[in-house]
Design a protein around this motif. Structure first.
Motif, mmCIF file in Angstrom:
data_model
loop_
_atom_site.group_PDB
_atom_site.id
_atom_site.type_symbol
_atom_site.label_atom_id
_atom_site.label_comp_id
_atom_site.label_asym_id
_atom_site.label_seq_id
_atom_site.Cartn_x
_atom_site.Cartn_y
_atom_site.Cartn_z
ATOM 1 N N ASP A 1 0.674 -1.267 -0.276
ATOM 2 C CA ASP A 1 0.036 -0.005 -0.019
ATOM 3 C C ASP A 1 0.719 1.225 -0.014
ATOM 4 N N ARG A 2 2.182 1.177 0.017
ATOM 5 C CA ARG A 2 2.916 2.437 0.152
ATOM 6 C C ARG A 2 3.555 2.538 -1.306
ATOM 7 N N ARG A 3 3.300 1.738 -2.107
ATOM 8 C CA ARG A 3 4.101 1.614 -3.304
ATOM 9 C C ARG A 3 3.779 2.800 -4.475
ATOM 10 N N ARG B 1 2.304 5.692 -3.868
ATOM 11 C CA ARG B 1 2.610 6.985 -3.455
ATOM 12 C C ARG B 1 3.973 7.431 -3.900
ATOM 13 N N ARG C 1 11.674 7.437 -0.362
ATOM 14 C CA ARG C 1 10.750 6.939 0.592
ATOM 15 C C ARG C 1 11.064 7.245 1.916
ATOM 16 N N ASP D 1 8.572 9.327 4.144
ATOM 17 C CA ASP D 1 8.239 8.934 5.620
ATOM 18 C C ASP D 1 8.423 10.102 6.722
#
Ligand code: NAD
Length: 418
Positions: A28-30, A32, A408, A412
């Protein structure tokens, strides 16, 4: 629906997911990290020399804004579509992060064969494209540069158009300008010089002497021609070259100064020689020490990767090697691959220097530009080698892992707004 379709974006997506798997980035972070922040499509009407009106489609994709403004070239080529431009923007992001530059990636382009335009038509198209982009770009938002089919002159027209609308001279809106219009010494040569510098570092690693080594170069535009000159200056014998008009091969070596003079005068390789003409489809597969694709994407697929007979593959072009080819090359450890986001980073590194000089109105001499360029490249090269050795991975995986991880980490740390 995904507007980013086509083989080049598919390739960038496949590469990204391989790296995301390696970095164990949650699913689910990819998106973005992968999908561009913005994409702009514009229509550029141009009055042709014969009075007809032609509307050209133009694009600009800004991949991420996390580390600063976006930065990237503008391509004028018949192949340009939003998927290709988006892929090039994504690669720019990993490249800038790897080199430690405070930029996200961007790319732009117009679907046009620039060689079919007169100079007046090219100026009209360049100015109209920049004018359409004015609401979306700026020295602290998105900074353009040259790429395939554009050059210093096009950048001067971009800068002049933007400046006219601002009512003052804004040199820092584009890089890769002529020195006479606020450019930096050493930018035109930076990408090719960087390629040759990294080839030399790779040669040291594998015990290949540059003097007497042989090289084949595909593409003889800005990057290919300067790479040829820079390799020849190091004693390398250039045995094959090609562009979109001709292909020459002679194992005894080609006369690089004569090739440069011919291309400088005529704008193409065609007409240089009748004797050394060669099949362009076979050029990359010929035996040589150093192979430099410096033109198009996806010219080395799985089948071609299996046929390569080089010791160093220096990816001067963006995306010349497909993921299928990567799988083959990972088995062929005898070939030292300098991945594109490292190999051609000299261009954006000196573009960064140009932007810094323009913002400060304080200009450096060429020795300082080159010295700083080589220091940044050396640091990136060392980081990539160390990462590859530490994790037992290919140089491409290492280079991309460093770039993707930096973006990334920045996302974050900044968090998600609102
Ligand atoms: P350019 O327009 O100056 O030159 C492109 C060259 O490729 C020309 O010689 C053209 O004839 C040749 N070419 C086109 N189609 C060909 C074909 N089918 N076979 C062989 N040659 C062909 O462009 P450039 O700035 O030298 O860019 C070349 C590559 O380097 C592109 O992939 C670009 O994205 C990449 N790149 C450029 C820079 C830069 O600073 N200009 C920086 C990083 C990466």
């Amino acid at each position: 629906m995904d507007i980013y379709s086509g083989p080049v974006f598919d390739m960038a997506r496949t590469q990204f997911h391989r790296i995301a798997d390696h970095l164990e980035i949650a699913t689910d972070r990819r998106d973005r990290l992968l999908y561009p922040k913005r994409a702009i499509a514009v229509s550029c009407p141009v009055t042709r020399d014969d009075g007809r009106l032609t509307v050209f489609q133009g694009y600009r994709v800004q991949h991420h804004l996390t580390l600063g403004p976006t930065k990237g070239g503008t391509r004028f080529a018949p192949s340009v579509d939003i998927g290709e431009v988006a892929a090039l923007a994504v690669w720019m992001s990993w490249k800038c992060a790897l080199a430690g530059l405070p930029y996200g990636g961007a790319k732009g382009g117009v679907t046009v064969d620039p060689y079919s335009l007169s100079r007046r038509e090219l100026e009209g198209l360049s100015r109209r494209y920049m004018q359409e982009m004015i609401p979306f770009v700026g020295p602290h938002t998105d900074v353009m540069a040259p790429d395939m089919g554009t050059n210093e002159q096009v950048m001067a027209w971009f800068m002049d158009t933007y400046s006219m609308y601002q009512g003052r001279t804004v040199t820092e809106i584009v890089t890769g300008k002529p020195v006479s219009a606020g450019g930096t010494l050493g930018r035109r040569e930076a990408t090719g010089r960087g390629v040759a510098y990294l080839v030399e570092r790779a040669a040291e690693r594998i015990g290949l002497a540059m003097t007497g080594a042989t090289a084949i170069i595909q593409g003889f535009g800005n990057v290919g021609s300067i790479t040829a000159a820079s390799l020849a200056a190091r004693g390398v014998r250039v045995i094959g070259v090609s562009d979109h008009t001709a292909c020459y091969f002679d194992p005894r070596g080609l006369d690089v100064p004569a090739l440069l003079a011919h291309a400088g005068t005529t704008g193409k390789l065609a007409g240089f020689s009748n004797e050394m003409v060669f099949d362009p489809a076979e050029l990359l597969a010929q035996p040589c020490d150093i192979l430099v694709p410096a033109a198009l994407e996806r010219v080395i697929d799985g089948a071609m990767a299996a046929r390569l007979q080089c010791r160093v593959l220096a990816e001067a072009a963006n995306g010349p090697t497909t993921p299928d080819a990567d799988t083959v090359l990972e088995q062929r450890r005898e070939i030292f691959v300098i991945p594109d986001i490292l190999c051609n980073a000299g261009g954006v590194i000196v573009s960064y220097f140009e932007w810094v000089q323009d913002l400060q109105q304080f200009f450096w001499d060429e020795a300082e530009v080159n010295d700083r360029l080589y220091r940044v490249l050396q640091r990136a090269f060392a980081q990539v080698l160390a990462r590859a050795e530490r994790d037992g991975i290919s140089l491409r995986t290492a280079a991309m892992a460093i770039g993707v991880a930096k973006v990334r980490d920045a996302k974050d740390t900044r968090g998600l707004f609102p």
